[in-house]
Design a protein around this motif. Structure first.
Motif, short mmCIF file in Angstrom:
data_model
loop_
_atom_site.label_atom_id
_atom_site.label_comp_id
_atom_site.label_asym_id
_atom_site.label_seq_id
_atom_site.Cartn_x
_atom_site.Cartn_y
_atom_site.Cartn_z
N PRO A 120 26.48 85.66 -18.75
CA PRO A 120 25.37 84.70 -18.84
C PRO A 120 23.99 85.38 -18.75
O PRO A 120 23.06 84.98 -19.45
CB PRO A 120 25.61 83.78 -17.63
N TRP B 176 21.13 85.43 -21.77
CA TRP B 176 19.74 85.02 -21.54
C TRP B 176 18.77 86.12 -21.95
O TRP B 176 17.74 85.87 -22.58
CB TRP B 176 19.55 84.66 -20.08
N TRP C 277 14.96 79.35 -14.38
CA TRP C 277 16.29 79.58 -14.94
C TRP C 277 17.05 80.70 -14.24
O TRP C 277 18.23 80.56 -13.92
CB TRP C 277 16.15 79.89 -16.43
N LEU D 33 20.24 80.56 -11.75
CA LEU D 33 21.46 81.31 -12.04
C LEU D 33 22.03 81.93 -10.78
O LEU D 33 23.24 81.92 -10.56
CB LEU D 33 21.17 82.39 -13.08
N ASN E 173 25.66 80.97 -9.17
CA ASN E 173 26.67 81.98 -8.85
C ASN E 173 27.12 81.88 -7.40
O ASN E 173 28.32 81.98 -7.10
CB ASN E 173 26.13 83.38 -9.14
N TRP F 62 24.10 69.91 -18.42
CA TRP F 62 24.02 70.42 -19.79
C TRP F 62 22.89 69.73 -20.56
O TRP F 62 22.03 70.39 -21.15
CB TRP F 62 25.37 70.19 -20.46
N ILE G 174 19.41 70.40 -19.07
CA ILE G 174 18.93 71.73 -19.47
C ILE G 174 18.33 71.65 -20.88
O ILE G 174 17.24 72.17 -21.14
CB ILE G 174 20.08 72.75 -19.42
N VAL H 246 28.75 78.05 -13.50
CA VAL H 246 27.93 79.07 -14.16
C VAL H 246 28.20 79.14 -15.67
O VAL H 246 27.28 79.03 -16.49
CB VAL H 246 28.14 80.46 -13.53
N TRP H 247 29.43 79.34 -16.02
CA TRP H 247 29.77 79.57 -17.43
C TRP H 247 29.36 78.39 -18.31
O TRP H 247 28.73 78.57 -19.35
CB TRP H 247 31.26 79.85 -17.57
N TYR I 256 25.36 77.80 -18.45
CA TYR I 256 24.57 78.94 -18.92
C TYR I 256 24.99 79.46 -20.28
O TYR I 256 24.17 80.02 -21.01
CB TYR I 256 24.59 80.06 -17.88
N THR J 93 24.55 76.45 -23.34
CA THR J 93 23.18 76.06 -23.68
C THR J 93 22.41 77.21 -24.33
O THR J 93 21.18 77.16 -24.41
CB THR J 93 22.42 75.59 -22.43
N SER K 63 18.20 77.86 -25.50
CA SER K 63 17.43 79.01 -25.01
C SER K 63 16.98 79.89 -26.16
O SER K 63 15.94 80.57 -26.07
CB SER K 63 18.25 79.82 -24.00
#
Length: 312
Positions: free
Chosen positions: A50, A54, A158, A162, A166, A229, A232, A293-294, A297, A300, A304
Protein backbone atom coordinates in the motif's frame (compact mmCIF):
# COMPACT_ATOMS: atom_id res chain seq x y z
CA UNK A 1 -39.77 -9.91 1.94
CA UNK A 2 -38.61 -7.91 4.92
CA UNK A 3 -36.77 -9.88 7.57
CA UNK A 4 -38.32 -10.43 10.98
CA UNK A 5 -36.38 -10.19 14.23
CA UNK A 6 -35.76 -13.51 15.91
CA UNK A 7 -33.95 -14.64 19.09
CA UNK A 8 -30.25 -13.90 18.92
CA UNK A 9 -28.74 -16.99 20.53
CA UNK A 10 -27.00 -19.38 18.11
CA UNK A 11 -28.33 -22.93 17.89
CA UNK A 12 -26.81 -26.22 16.81
CA UNK A 13 -27.72 -28.30 13.81
CA UNK A 14 -27.93 -32.08 14.16
CA UNK A 15 -27.61 -32.79 10.46
CA UNK A 16 -25.50 -35.86 9.75
CA UNK A 17 -23.69 -34.05 6.94
CA UNK A 18 -22.35 -31.57 9.49
CA UNK A 19 -21.10 -34.32 11.75
CA UNK A 20 -19.41 -36.01 8.80
CA UNK A 21 -17.50 -32.82 8.04
CA UNK A 22 -15.89 -32.61 11.49
CA UNK A 23 -12.11 -32.42 11.33
CA UNK A 24 -12.12 -32.03 7.53
CA UNK A 25 -13.48 -28.55 6.91
CA UNK A 26 -11.12 -25.68 7.54
CA UNK A 27 -7.35 -25.32 7.69
CA UNK A 28 -6.38 -28.24 9.91
CA UNK A 29 -4.09 -30.08 7.50
CA UNK A 30 -0.29 -30.18 8.06
CA UNK A 31 1.61 -27.42 6.27
CA UNK A 32 4.75 -28.11 4.18
CA UNK A 33 8.08 -26.46 5.14
CA UNK A 34 7.92 -24.08 2.20
CA UNK A 35 4.73 -22.66 3.71
CA UNK A 36 6.73 -21.06 6.55
CA UNK A 37 8.93 -19.23 4.04
CA UNK A 38 5.92 -18.03 2.07
CA UNK A 39 4.25 -16.80 5.25
CA UNK A 40 7.35 -14.91 6.31
CA UNK A 41 7.58 -13.20 2.94
CA UNK A 42 3.89 -12.33 3.08
CA UNK A 43 4.00 -10.82 6.55
CA UNK A 44 7.15 -8.85 5.71
CA UNK A 45 6.38 -7.61 2.21
CA UNK A 46 2.63 -7.36 1.78
CA UNK A 47 2.29 -4.42 4.24
CA UNK A 48 4.77 -2.49 2.06
CA UNK A 49 2.60 -2.63 -1.04
CA UNK A 50 0.00 0.00 0.00
CA UNK A 51 2.85 2.43 0.78
CA UNK A 52 4.54 1.70 -2.53
CA UNK A 53 1.27 2.16 -4.41
CA UNK A 54 0.75 5.55 -2.79
CA UNK A 55 4.31 6.65 -3.55
CA UNK A 56 3.96 5.67 -7.20
CA UNK A 57 0.72 7.61 -7.55
CA UNK A 58 1.45 10.72 -5.48
CA UNK A 59 5.14 11.12 -4.66
CA UNK A 60 6.26 10.55 -8.26
CA UNK A 61 3.77 12.68 -10.18
CA UNK A 62 4.01 14.13 -13.68
CA UNK A 63 5.90 17.38 -14.13
CA UNK A 64 3.83 20.36 -13.03
CA UNK A 65 2.16 18.92 -9.94
CA UNK A 66 5.21 18.14 -7.81
CA UNK A 67 4.48 20.76 -5.16
CA UNK A 68 0.90 19.67 -4.57
CA UNK A 69 1.91 16.01 -4.51
CA UNK A 70 4.69 16.58 -1.98
CA UNK A 71 2.30 18.33 0.39
CA UNK A 72 -0.22 15.54 -0.04
CA UNK A 73 2.36 12.83 0.64
CA UNK A 74 3.45 14.52 3.84
CA UNK A 75 -0.09 14.51 5.18
CA UNK A 76 0.89 16.40 8.31
CA UNK A 77 0.50 20.07 7.42
CA UNK A 78 -2.65 20.25 9.53
CA UNK A 79 -2.59 17.12 11.68
CA UNK A 80 -6.07 15.84 12.54
CA UNK A 81 -7.46 12.65 13.92
CA UNK A 82 -10.24 11.04 11.98
CA UNK A 83 -11.53 7.71 13.25
CA UNK A 84 -14.31 5.79 11.62
CA UNK A 85 -13.97 2.46 13.38
CA UNK A 86 -15.60 3.39 16.70
CA UNK A 87 -18.68 4.98 15.09
CA UNK A 88 -19.02 1.93 12.84
CA UNK A 89 -18.92 -0.36 15.87
CA UNK A 90 -21.76 1.65 17.42
CA UNK A 91 -23.79 1.61 14.20
CA UNK A 92 -23.20 -2.16 13.95
CA UNK A 93 -24.13 -3.28 17.47
CA UNK A 94 -26.32 -0.52 18.89
CA UNK A 95 -28.67 0.42 16.04
CA UNK A 96 -30.95 -2.39 14.76
CA UNK A 97 -31.80 -2.16 11.10
CA UNK A 98 -34.93 -0.30 10.03
CA UNK A 99 -34.23 -0.09 6.29
CA UNK A 100 -35.83 -3.49 5.66
CA UNK A 101 -39.12 -2.13 6.97
CA UNK A 102 -39.58 0.36 4.15
CA UNK A 103 -37.25 -0.69 1.28
CA UNK A 104 -39.02 -3.28 -0.92
CA UNK A 105 -36.81 -6.25 -1.71
CA UNK A 106 -34.13 -5.42 0.82
CA UNK A 107 -33.36 -8.15 3.37
CA UNK A 108 -32.06 -6.75 6.64
CA UNK A 109 -32.51 -7.20 10.35
CA UNK A 110 -31.65 -10.46 12.09
CA UNK A 111 -30.61 -13.16 9.63
CA UNK A 112 -29.09 -16.63 9.94
CA UNK A 113 -25.70 -17.59 8.61
CA UNK A 114 -24.65 -20.94 7.21
CA UNK A 115 -24.07 -24.05 9.32
CA UNK A 116 -20.51 -24.10 10.69
CA UNK A 117 -18.39 -27.27 10.79
CA UNK A 118 -19.40 -27.72 14.46
CA UNK A 119 -23.07 -27.44 13.52
CA UNK A 120 -23.66 -23.90 14.81
CA UNK A 121 -25.94 -21.47 12.99
CA UNK A 122 -25.05 -17.94 14.04
CA UNK A 123 -27.42 -15.02 13.80
CA UNK A 124 -26.34 -11.64 12.42
CA UNK A 125 -27.76 -8.13 12.53
CA UNK A 126 -27.78 -7.09 8.88
CA UNK A 127 -27.64 -3.30 9.02
CA UNK A 128 -24.75 -2.40 6.72
CA UNK A 129 -26.85 -0.42 4.27
CA UNK A 130 -28.22 1.62 7.16
CA UNK A 131 -24.70 2.25 8.51
CA UNK A 132 -23.49 3.31 5.05
CA UNK A 133 -26.40 5.72 4.56
CA UNK A 134 -26.01 7.32 8.00
CA UNK A 135 -22.24 7.69 7.58
CA UNK A 136 -22.50 9.33 4.17
CA UNK A 137 -25.42 11.58 5.08
CA UNK A 138 -23.37 12.89 8.01
CA UNK A 139 -20.35 13.30 5.74
CA UNK A 140 -22.34 15.28 3.16
CA UNK A 141 -24.06 17.36 5.86
CA UNK A 142 -20.65 18.29 7.25
CA UNK A 143 -19.27 19.17 3.82
CA UNK A 144 -22.30 21.30 2.95
CA UNK A 145 -23.45 22.85 6.23
CA UNK A 146 -21.59 21.92 9.44
CA UNK A 147 -17.90 22.34 8.50
CA UNK A 148 -16.64 20.36 11.49
CA UNK A 149 -13.71 19.20 9.36
CA UNK A 150 -12.67 19.76 5.73
CA UNK A 151 -13.89 17.18 3.18
CA UNK A 152 -10.24 16.67 2.18
CA UNK A 153 -9.36 15.38 5.66
CA UNK A 154 -8.74 11.79 4.55
CA UNK A 155 -6.44 12.85 1.73
CA UNK A 156 -4.63 15.35 3.97
CA UNK A 157 -3.90 12.65 6.56
CA UNK A 158 -3.51 9.65 4.28
CA UNK A 159 -0.14 8.44 5.56
CA UNK A 160 -0.92 8.97 9.29
CA UNK A 161 -4.17 7.08 8.70
CA UNK A 162 -2.16 4.30 7.05
CA UNK A 163 -0.15 3.92 10.27
CA UNK A 164 -3.37 3.84 12.30
CA UNK A 165 -4.92 1.28 9.95
CA UNK A 166 -1.84 -0.96 10.22
CA UNK A 167 -1.86 -0.74 14.02
CA UNK A 168 -5.55 -1.64 14.07
CA UNK A 169 -5.07 -4.49 11.59
CA UNK A 170 -2.23 -6.09 13.54
CA UNK A 171 -3.94 -5.47 16.88
CA UNK A 172 -7.20 -7.15 15.90
CA UNK A 173 -5.32 -10.05 14.25
CA UNK A 174 -3.20 -10.59 17.36
CA UNK A 175 -6.24 -10.38 19.63
CA UNK A 176 -8.07 -12.92 17.46
CA UNK A 177 -5.05 -15.24 17.71
CA UNK A 178 -4.91 -14.97 21.51
CA UNK A 179 -8.66 -15.36 21.77
CA UNK A 180 -8.56 -18.51 19.66
CA UNK A 181 -6.05 -20.09 22.04
CA UNK A 182 -7.44 -18.90 25.37
CA UNK A 183 -11.16 -18.11 25.14
CA UNK A 184 -12.68 -19.05 21.78
CA UNK A 185 -16.33 -18.39 21.09
CA UNK A 186 -16.79 -22.00 19.97
CA UNK A 187 -13.84 -24.31 20.54
CA UNK A 188 -15.25 -26.94 18.18
CA UNK A 189 -14.92 -24.52 15.27
CA UNK A 190 -11.24 -23.75 15.93
CA UNK A 191 -8.50 -25.16 13.70
CA UNK A 192 -4.86 -25.54 14.73
CA UNK A 193 -2.25 -26.52 12.14
CA UNK A 194 0.83 -26.72 14.38
CA UNK A 195 2.35 -23.80 12.43
CA UNK A 196 2.20 -20.65 14.55
CA UNK A 197 2.64 -18.26 11.63
CA UNK A 198 0.05 -20.04 9.52
CA UNK A 199 -2.40 -19.91 12.42
CA UNK A 200 -1.70 -16.20 12.78
CA UNK A 201 -2.14 -15.39 9.11
CA UNK A 202 -5.11 -17.58 8.23
CA UNK A 203 -6.84 -17.64 11.60
CA UNK A 204 -7.84 -20.11 14.29
CA UNK A 205 -11.43 -19.22 15.12
CA UNK A 206 -14.14 -19.64 12.54
CA UNK A 207 -16.52 -17.06 13.98
CA UNK A 208 -14.84 -15.07 16.78
CA UNK A 209 -17.41 -12.97 18.62
CA UNK A 210 -17.72 -10.63 21.56
CA UNK A 211 -21.14 -10.97 23.08
CA UNK A 212 -24.10 -12.08 21.00
CA UNK A 213 -23.81 -9.64 18.11
CA UNK A 214 -20.28 -8.39 17.52
CA UNK A 215 -18.99 -10.83 14.92
CA UNK A 216 -15.38 -10.07 13.94
CA UNK A 217 -15.62 -11.56 10.49
CA UNK A 218 -18.77 -9.76 9.35
CA UNK A 219 -17.76 -6.46 10.97
CA UNK A 220 -14.26 -6.21 9.52
CA UNK A 221 -15.28 -7.63 6.15
CA UNK A 222 -18.29 -5.39 5.85
CA UNK A 223 -17.89 -2.20 7.87
CA UNK A 224 -14.82 0.03 8.37
CA UNK A 225 -12.93 -0.68 5.16
CA UNK A 226 -15.78 -0.92 2.70
CA UNK A 227 -17.74 1.97 4.23
CA UNK A 228 -14.57 4.06 4.13
CA UNK A 229 -14.03 3.15 0.47
CA UNK A 230 -16.60 5.63 -0.81
CA UNK A 231 -15.65 8.23 1.82
CA UNK A 232 -12.06 8.03 0.59
CA UNK A 233 -13.22 8.54 -2.98
CA UNK A 234 -15.24 11.61 -1.98
CA UNK A 235 -12.32 13.06 -0.03
CA UNK A 236 -9.94 12.63 -2.97
CA UNK A 237 -12.49 14.21 -5.31
CA UNK A 238 -12.72 17.16 -2.92
CA UNK A 239 -8.92 17.45 -2.99
CA UNK A 240 -8.92 17.53 -6.78
CA UNK A 241 -11.52 20.32 -6.63
CA UNK A 242 -9.35 22.22 -4.15
CA UNK A 243 -6.16 21.86 -6.19
CA UNK A 244 -7.49 22.39 -9.70
CA UNK A 245 -10.86 24.11 -9.29
CA UNK A 246 -12.84 21.29 -10.87
CA UNK A 247 -13.49 17.54 -10.66
CA UNK A 248 -12.56 15.58 -13.78
CA UNK A 249 -14.90 13.22 -15.60
CA UNK A 250 -12.66 10.27 -14.74
CA UNK A 251 -12.86 11.11 -11.02
CA UNK A 252 -16.65 11.32 -11.23
CA UNK A 253 -16.76 8.00 -13.09
CA UNK A 254 -14.58 6.23 -10.51
CA UNK A 255 -16.72 7.57 -7.66
CA UNK A 256 -19.99 6.51 -9.31
CA UNK A 257 -18.91 3.04 -10.42
CA UNK A 258 -17.25 2.12 -7.13
CA UNK A 259 -20.23 3.48 -5.18
CA UNK A 260 -22.46 1.15 -7.21
CA UNK A 261 -20.22 -1.76 -6.22
CA UNK A 262 -20.32 -0.81 -2.52
CA UNK A 263 -24.09 -0.29 -2.51
CA UNK A 264 -24.56 -3.64 -4.24
CA UNK A 265 -22.55 -5.28 -1.46
CA UNK A 266 -24.71 -3.75 1.27
CA UNK A 267 -27.97 -4.44 -0.56
CA UNK A 268 -26.97 -8.12 -0.70
CA UNK A 269 -25.35 -8.33 2.74
CA UNK A 270 -27.72 -11.10 3.87
CA UNK A 271 -26.64 -13.13 0.83
CA UNK A 272 -23.00 -12.45 1.78
CA UNK A 273 -23.53 -14.60 4.90
CA UNK A 274 -23.57 -17.66 2.61
CA UNK A 275 -20.40 -16.84 0.64
CA UNK A 276 -16.89 -18.25 1.02
CA UNK A 277 -15.71 -15.41 3.27
CA UNK A 278 -18.22 -16.28 5.98
CA UNK A 279 -18.74 -19.97 5.27
CA UNK A 280 -15.12 -21.14 4.94
CA UNK A 281 -12.50 -18.57 5.98
CA UNK A 282 -11.23 -18.45 9.55
CA UNK A 283 -10.46 -15.02 10.99
CA UNK A 284 -6.79 -14.12 11.15
CA UNK A 285 -4.31 -11.61 9.73
CA UNK A 286 -5.48 -12.35 6.20
CA UNK A 287 -8.91 -10.88 6.98
CA UNK A 288 -8.11 -8.63 9.97
CA UNK A 289 -5.22 -6.71 8.40
CA UNK A 290 -6.57 -7.14 4.89
CA UNK A 291 -9.89 -5.48 5.71
CA UNK A 292 -8.26 -2.62 7.65
CA UNK A 293 -5.41 -1.83 5.25
CA UNK A 294 -5.48 -3.71 1.96
CA UNK A 295 -9.07 -2.92 1.04
CA UNK A 296 -9.15 0.86 1.69
CA UNK A 297 -5.59 1.53 0.49
CA UNK A 298 -5.33 -0.68 -2.59
CA UNK A 299 -8.89 -0.53 -3.86
CA UNK A 300 -8.74 3.27 -3.98
CA UNK A 301 -5.58 3.61 -6.08
CA UNK A 302 -7.71 4.88 -8.97
CA UNK A 303 -8.72 8.02 -7.08
CA UNK A 304 -5.24 8.60 -5.66
CA UNK A 305 -3.94 8.49 -9.24
CA UNK A 306 -6.31 11.33 -10.18
CA UNK A 307 -6.55 13.60 -7.15
CA UNK A 308 -3.30 15.54 -7.69
CA UNK A 309 -3.36 15.46 -11.47
CA UNK A 310 -5.22 17.97 -13.64
CA UNK A 311 -7.16 16.74 -16.65
CA UNK A 312 -4.85 15.79 -19.51
Amino acid sequence: MAARFRPSAPHTSTASSVAAAQGQWGRACPQPPCCVQALGLGLLWVPRWPVHGWRVQVEWPPVGVQEASTAAAAGTARPRWFSETVPQVLLYVALPDVCHRFLPGYVGGVQEGAVTPAGVINKYEINGLQAWLITHLLWLANARFLSWFPPTIIFDNWIPLLWCANILGYAVSTFAMIKGYLFPTNARDCKFTGNFFYNYMMGIEFNPRIGKWFDFKLFFNGRPGIVAWTLINLSFAAKQQELHGHVTNSMVLVNVLQAIYVLDFFWNEAWYLKTIDICHDHFGWYLGWGDCVWLPYLYTLQVSARATRPAQ
